[in-house]
Structures are given as C-alpha cells and as structure tokens.
Design a protein around this motif. Structure first.
Motif, PDB file in Angstrom:
ATOM      1  N   THR A 171       0.845  -1.186   0.000  1.00 46.92           N
ATOM      2  CA  THR A 171       0.000   0.000   0.000  1.00 46.92           C
ATOM      3  C   THR A 171       0.884   1.240   0.000  1.00 46.92           C
ATOM      4  OG1 THR A 171      -1.672  -1.179   1.246  1.00 46.92           O
ATOM      5  CG2 THR A 171      -1.841   1.198   1.213  1.00 46.92           C
ATOM      6  N   ALA A 172       0.541   2.174  -0.851  1.00 46.99           N
ATOM      7  CA  ALA A 172       1.287   3.436  -0.911  1.00 46.99           C
ATOM      8  C   ALA A 172       0.284   4.587  -0.988  1.00 46.99           C
ATOM      9  CB  ALA A 172       2.200   3.458  -2.121  1.00 46.99           C
ATOM     10  N   ILE A 173       0.559   5.622  -0.259  1.00 44.73           N
ATOM     11  CA  ILE A 173      -0.284   6.810  -0.302  1.00 44.73           C
ATOM     12  C   ILE A 173       0.493   7.912  -0.996  1.00 44.73           C
ATOM     13  CG2 ILE A 173      -1.456   8.577   1.049  1.00 44.73           C
ATOM     14  CD1 ILE A 173      -1.934   6.465   3.181  1.00 44.73           C
ATOM     15  N   SER A 174      -0.120   8.489  -1.985  1.00 46.87           N
ATOM     16  CA  SER A 174       0.471   9.598  -2.713  1.00 46.87           C
ATOM     17  C   SER A 174      -0.307  10.859  -2.345  1.00 46.87           C
ATOM     18  CB  SER A 174       0.374   9.326  -4.215  1.00 46.87           C
ATOM     19  OG  SER A 174       0.825  10.428  -4.943  1.00 46.87           O
ATOM     20  N   VAL A 175       0.410  11.903  -1.962  1.00 42.16           N
ATOM     21  CA  VAL A 175      -0.235  13.157  -1.573  1.00 42.16           C
ATOM     22  C   VAL A 175      -0.045  14.162  -2.702  1.00 42.16           C
ATOM     23  CG1 VAL A 175      -0.330  15.002   0.126  1.00 42.16           C
ATOM     24  CG2 VAL A 175       0.199  12.677   0.847  1.00 42.16           C
ATOM     25  N   VAL A 176      -1.158  14.598  -3.263  1.00 37.32           N
ATOM     26  CA  VAL A 176      -1.121  15.493  -4.414  1.00 37.32           C
ATOM     27  C   VAL A 176      -1.685  16.855  -3.994  1.00 37.32           C
ATOM     28  CG1 VAL A 176      -1.921  15.828  -6.776  1.00 37.32           C
ATOM     29  CG2 VAL A 176      -1.470  13.504  -5.922  1.00 37.32           C
TER      30      VAL A 176
END
Length: 124
Positions: A13-18
């Motif tokens: 799982t990876a969270i990308s913050v845009v």
C-alpha cells in the motif's frame, strides 16, 4: 478434505499526496484602520493567470489550509475568515487588529492549498 493454511495475498500500500495550490492577488484601494474589517469579494481578486477570479476553492476537510500575505509578509491565522464559492459568496475577511492598519496600494495574496491523498494498492 484435508486441513490447509489459508494465505493472504501479499499487497503493498502506498499513499500519494497530491497538492492543489491556488493563488489570488488583490491590491488595496483605501486605508483600513485598526478595529475595522476589510471584506474582499472573490471577483475583486486576480488569479495566477492574471484573470479575474471567478470562484474560491472549497477547503478539503482535514487536508487543506490557506495563507494570507499582506505586502509580502505571512500573517497570523486568527485575523482572517475564508469563505469558498463564486461571486457574491466567496470572500476573504481581514480583521485588522487595534493599533494596526492596512494602507492603500498594498498587495494581499491569498494562497489556498488542498491535498488529495491517493491510496494505491499494488499486488505483488
């Protein structure tokens, strides 16, 4: 049927913050004395392209903030109220503390930052 071990499928799982950053620019027209409130409608601001601003963005709950710069100096948060929306709704209110003033021809910059976290699940 014989017993067996049930194995979970491995995943990462990876969270990308845009971030989405919007900036709005205004120049004061008259003096605002201490104890007064300067209300600036969205239509009085210019956007990053130099066009008249049409709408202030909504603030994403727990994933956003806004900054106000007066004459290039970041200001304290409690002096402002931000309302998102279009003409007649969206505005920035500046509560000018006693002993302070905002003279004419001073730049006011409103910067709105919204984060949109994206959750990615990749199977191995």
């Amino acid at each position: 049927m014989p017993l067996k071990i049930i194995k979970l499928f491995p995943a990462e799982t990876a969270i990308s913050v845009v971030p989405t950053i919007s900036r709005f620019f205004y120049e004061t027209k008259e003096n605002t004395a201490g104890g007064a409130t300067l209300q600036i409608d969205v239509s009085e601001f210019l956007d990053d392209t130099g066009e008249d601003a049409a709408e202030f963005p909504k603030l994403n709950l727990n994933n956003s903030y806004f900054n106000v710069f007066i004459n290039g100096v970041l200001q304290m948060e409690d002096n402002f109220a931000y309302t998102s929306g279009g003409k007649g709704i969206g505005n920035l209110m500046i509560i000018v503390p006693e002993g302070s003033e905002i003279p004419p021809d001073i730049s006011i910059i409103l910067e709105v930052i919204n984060y949109d976290p994206l959750l990615k699940t990749e199977k191995e």
